[in-house]
Design an enzyme around this catalytic site. Structure first.
Site, PDB file in Angstrom:
ATOM      1  N   HIS A  66     -22.439   6.665 -40.369  1.00  0.00           N
ATOM      2  CA  HIS A  66     -22.464   7.152 -38.993  1.00  0.00           C
ATOM      3  C   HIS A  66     -21.237   8.002 -38.694  1.00  0.00           C
ATOM      4  O   HIS A  66     -21.333   9.112 -38.166  1.00  0.00           O
ATOM      5  CB  HIS A  66     -22.517   5.945 -38.048  1.00  0.00           C
ATOM      6  CG  HIS A  66     -22.481   6.324 -36.609  1.00  0.00           C
ATOM      7  ND1 HIS A  66     -21.312   6.418 -35.891  1.00  0.00           N
ATOM      8  CD2 HIS A  66     -23.472   6.680 -35.768  1.00  0.00           C
ATOM      9  CE1 HIS A  66     -21.594   6.790 -34.659  1.00  0.00           C
ATOM     10  NE2 HIS A  66     -22.900   6.959 -34.559  1.00  0.00           N
ATOM     11  N   CYS A  88     -33.505  16.602 -45.735  1.00  0.00           N
ATOM     12  CA  CYS A  88     -32.658  16.516 -44.541  1.00  0.00           C
ATOM     13  C   CYS A  88     -31.547  15.483 -44.731  1.00  0.00           C
ATOM     14  O   CYS A  88     -30.834  15.156 -43.805  1.00  0.00           O
ATOM     15  CB  CYS A  88     -33.488  16.223 -43.306  1.00  0.00           C
ATOM     16  SG  CYS A  88     -34.450  14.717 -43.418  1.00  0.00           S
TER      17      CYS A  88
HETATM   18  C1  PEP Z   1     -31.592  10.069 -45.098  1.00  0.00           C
HETATM   19  O1  PEP Z   1     -31.835   8.901 -45.331  1.00  0.00           O
HETATM   20  O2  PEP Z   1     -31.252  10.888 -45.971  1.00  0.00           O
HETATM   21  C2  PEP Z   1     -31.681  10.579 -43.723  1.00  0.00           C
HETATM   22  C3  PEP Z   1     -31.562  11.858 -43.460  1.00  0.00           C
HETATM   23  O3  PEP Z   1     -31.801   9.641 -42.737  1.00  0.00           O
HETATM   24  P1  PEP Z   1     -30.585   8.777 -42.169  1.00  0.00           P
HETATM   25  O4  PEP Z   1     -29.318   9.321 -42.746  1.00  0.00           O
HETATM   26  O5  PEP Z   1     -30.641   8.879 -40.693  1.00  0.00           O
HETATM   27  O6  PEP Z   1     -30.932   7.413 -42.692  1.00  0.00           O
END
Ligand code: PEP
Ligand code: MG
Length: 775
Positions: free
Chosen positions: A415, A727
């Site tokens: 985070h 992503c």
């Molecule tokens: C991922 O898991 O790569 C993703 C983009 O989702 P998050 O980082 O929110 O888990």
């Protein structure tokens, strides 16, 4: 006399030899074992420019408008031309070379460090005056050239700018140069003559094999020895696993990193006798200066050398009244002869208090503000460095106020890392001990590229700023490179939408809504219970619209909620959350949404209202799906909320090996796109917790297993006409970008700060593929 030996100078000779040489001379005079050396005095520089008759032209050339960057650049170039293009008078040359030859054994070439030593003691902040030049492993052949380069360092753009702005005459600043024998350390390290944070009477020694750079830069975990001064005995020894060492390549003279032989990795570096010698040295130097010192030392052939000594500036004021006056009289942080490589950037590695992962770029200074509980958040003032175990979504307002962020825990996809990047706030995550080692109120400088936290304020640090100006994110090339592969951007906090859009990205590859929800301070259930379903939808709509407006008509992929239970626990209503041993493997993403249709319905209703408002650029994305059952469940919920899956573009994240392996099954459920969430896909493929700093070095999104899952999925999706995207954080990495373009991915979504580079990398790769195909 053009040169003065270090034996003949002391702290009082600042005007003549500059701060660095004066400090080394002082130590030499105190009988401490400093490697031999001499200084080319400030007077020599002055005579050089005057006798050659370049002085007037030089000072005229650098008298420019400091705000005119072209003029500054030209001034630096002209000054360098004048100094480097003028011969040093014969008598001076001879004296320098003759002195150099005395530094080494007869007939052998000696490696020396050549460093500038500024005399500008009147400058309020000497470090701003430039003069930071350092050349390591210099041989006779290049000696005179390097001396002149040190002289020219008096006129870098930064130095000119500063003096012009301060109205400080260039004529009043002189520069000396230190030439000192290099020590090819067999072992080296640092020593604090008192405890660096508490000031307790303990001598702390850190030691590793080879040259000191490895220890100073934190690239190797050194052995740690604690010597109790009251007891007069070694109190504690911690032997580290020392995987690498730095040493001088005998051929090139460059500093290189090598692996430590298996049998020496876990061997103790210092014997008790060596510790005694260092302790004796430490006590002498502390006595000499009358305050605790931070000493760099090296041992070669059983002989101990002191490379540098500075007062410890990290002892809390309550623990010691030692002030921060530097013993060497100037503000430059690199003192004595060095055995560290890297051409000058050793300066920056000194004073490292803790080291972590650089997760959001930039260098800032500020006062430490340790945040342990939520109710301490308002103590974070504008410009503070927020230091915490791990950031939580409700800390975002404080993170925005902060100039920088340091966490104990977390990796590059945590985070803290994600949000700080979007806020444009420099951050260092995963320092393990930041909250324990940094004291409230202490000035520190963090480097979000290198992952270092250093003591003191850095004049080079950027002023704290809530958001980087939008201009900084705009592509500098007027036209962004046209690529067949779309390059998008990730957004987690709606406030970053403008910066994100300014990158010229082709859309948003992932808009996380967790932050919109978690910043409400209540779990969705509690919020809905207290404020009503409509109010909850309104909150989501506001956040989503901010981003969708900014990008319209470019597509924005909005993901339904994916917060693990531990992130909900600290919110109001969090007591109702189940306590899970492994929240990452627990009730999150689509699993929770399907189990809690009441809440999921409100989220979907928000999408429905957004579509009704005309935002046909919003695409819905489902997190953490494993198979078509998950998707069919979600489709039923969509229909129930009034959303016809056939009418809108929607898709899923590929975040588990199951999803990658089941891609045909997922495709048959009617998805338009599949987007690799490599943060989770990597953690679930390799069984490496993405937020655990202890295994951060094993978190490798380009592991062959991860790449194979991605490659196969792209291939199948291409056959089935499903778009593919990434992503996860790895979409910002060059290696991954090249792999994905090669495999034929449809789009790549990067962090705001990486979009521009990814656009160029994609372009390059596409051109290479095209060229290869016609050749
Ligand atoms: C991922 O898991 O790569 C993703 C983009 O989702 P998050 O980082 O929110 O888990
Ligand atoms: Mg994920």
């Amino acid at each position: 006399m053009a040169v003065l030996w270090l034996d003949d100078v002391n702290a009082g000779d600042l005007d003549l030899v500059g701060g660095k040489a004066a400090s080394l001379g002082e130590l030499t005079g105190a009988g401490l074992p400093v490697p031999p050396g001499f200084t080319v005095t400030a007077e020599t520089y002055r005579t050089f420019i005057e006798e050659a008759g370049i002085d007037e032209e030089l000072f005229a050339a650098v008298d420019v408008d400091p705000e005119d960057s072209a003029a500054l650049r030209a001034a630096e170039e002209r000054a360098a031309e004048l100094i480097l293009g003028t011969d040093i008078p014969d008598a001076v040359r001879e004296e320098i070379v003759e002195s150099y030859r005395q530094l080494g054994p007869d007939g052998e070439e000696t490696f020396v460090a050549v460093r500038s030593s500024a005399t500008a003691e009147d400058l309020p902040d000497a470090s701003f005056a430039g003069q930071q030049e350092t050349f390591l492993n210099v041989r006779e052949e290049h000696l005179l050239e390097r001396v002149k380069e040190c002289w020219a360092s008096l006129f870098t753009q930064r130095a000119i700018y500063y003096r012009q702005q301060q109205g400080f005459p260039h004529e009043d600043v002189d520069i000396a140069v230190v030439v000192q024998r290099m020590v090819d350390a067999e072992k080296s390290g640092v020593m604090f003559t008192s405890h660096p944070s508490t000031g307790d009477p303990q001598i702390i020694i850190e030691a590793a094999w080879g040259l000191g750079e490895a220890v100073v830069s934190g690239s190797v975990s050194p052995d740690n020895y604690v010597y109790d001064r009251a007891q007069g005995a070694v109190a504690d020894v911690t032997v580290a696993d020392k995987k690498t060492l730095m040493e001088k390549d005998p051929e090139t003279g460059e500093t290189v990193e090598r692996e430590v032989a298996e049998d020496r990795r876990n061997e103790r570096v210092l014997s008790d006798a060596e510790i005694e010698s260092l302790v004796e040295l430490g006590e002498r130097v502390e006595d000499h200066y009358g305050e605790p010192q931070d000493v760099e030392w090296a041992i070669v052939g059983g002989e101990v050398f002191m490379l540098q000594s500075r007062p410890i500036t990290t002892i809390a004021e309550s623990a010691s009244d030692a002030d921060t006056d530097t013993a060497d009289g100037d503000d430059e942080s690199d003192g004595g002869a060095t055995n560290s490589g890297g051409g000058g950037d050793d300066d920056e590695n000194e004073d490292v208090l803790v080291q972590g992962l650089g997760s959001s770029p930039g260098v800032v200074s500020g006062a430490v503000r340790i945040v342990t509980k939520l109710d301490h958040l308002d103590q974070v003032q504008e410009g503070d460095i927020l230091v915490t175990e791990m950031t939580m979504p409700d800390m975002v307002p404080a993170m925005k106020r902060a100039a920088g962020i340091v966490t104990d825990e977390g990796g590059m996809t945590s985070h803290a890392a994600i949000v700080s990047r979007e806020l444009g706030v420099p951050a260092v995550v995963g320092t393990r001990t930041g909250t324990k080692q940094l004291e409230n109120g202490r000035q520190i400088t963090i480097d979000g590229d290198k992952g270092t936290v250093r003591a003191g304020a850095d004049s080079e640090a950027e002023p704290a700023e809530e958001f980087e100006p939008v201009e900084a994110a705009r592509p500098q090339t007027p036209v962004k490179p046209m690529t067949a592969t779309e390059v998008k951007v990730n957004v987690s906090i709606p406030e970053a939408a403008e910066r994100a859009a300014a990158t010229g990205a082709d859309g948003v590859g992932l808009l996380r809504i967790e932050h919109m929800v978690l910043t409400l301070g209540k779990t969705p259930e509690r919020y809905i219970a207290e404020h009503g379903a409509r109010a909850y939808q309104d909150e989501l709509i506001e956040g989503i619209r901010t981003v969708a407006d900014e990008f319209y008509p470019r597509p924005v992929r909005v993901r339904t909620i994916d917060a693990p239970t531990d992130e909900f626990r600290d919110l109001e209503g969090g007591d109702d959350e189940p306590a899970e041993h492994n929240p990452m493997l627990g009730w999150r993403g689509i699993r929770r949404s399907l189990d809690k249709p009441d809440v999921f319905q409100q989220e979907l209703a928000a999408f429905d209202r957004i579509y009704e408002m005309g935002y046909d650029n919003v695409e819905l994305m489902l997190p953490l799906v494993n198979d078509s059952d998950d998707i069919e469940g979600a489709k039923r919920q969509m229909r129930e909320a009034g959303i016809d899956p056939e009418e809108h573009r929607w898709g899923v994240m590929i975040e588990t090996p199951a999803a990658a392996l089941q891609i045909e099954d997922l495709a048959s459920a009617g998805i338009d796109f599949a987007s690799f969430g490599t943060n989770d896909l990597t953690q679930y493929t390799l069984a490496v917790d993405r937020n655990n700093e202890n295994v951060a070095d094993r978190f490798d999104e380009t592991h062959p297993a991860v790449l194979e899952l991605i490659g196969q999925t792209i291939e199948t999706c291409r056959e089935l006409g499903v778009d593919t995207s990434i992503c996860g954080q790895a979409g910002s990495k060059t290696e991954m970008v090249n792999f994905l373009v090669e495999e034929g991915i449809s789009s790549i979504s990067a962090n705001i700060d990486a979009v521009r580079d990814v656009q160029h990398e994609v372009k390059r790769k596409e051109q290479r593929i095209l060229l290869d195909s016609v050749r």
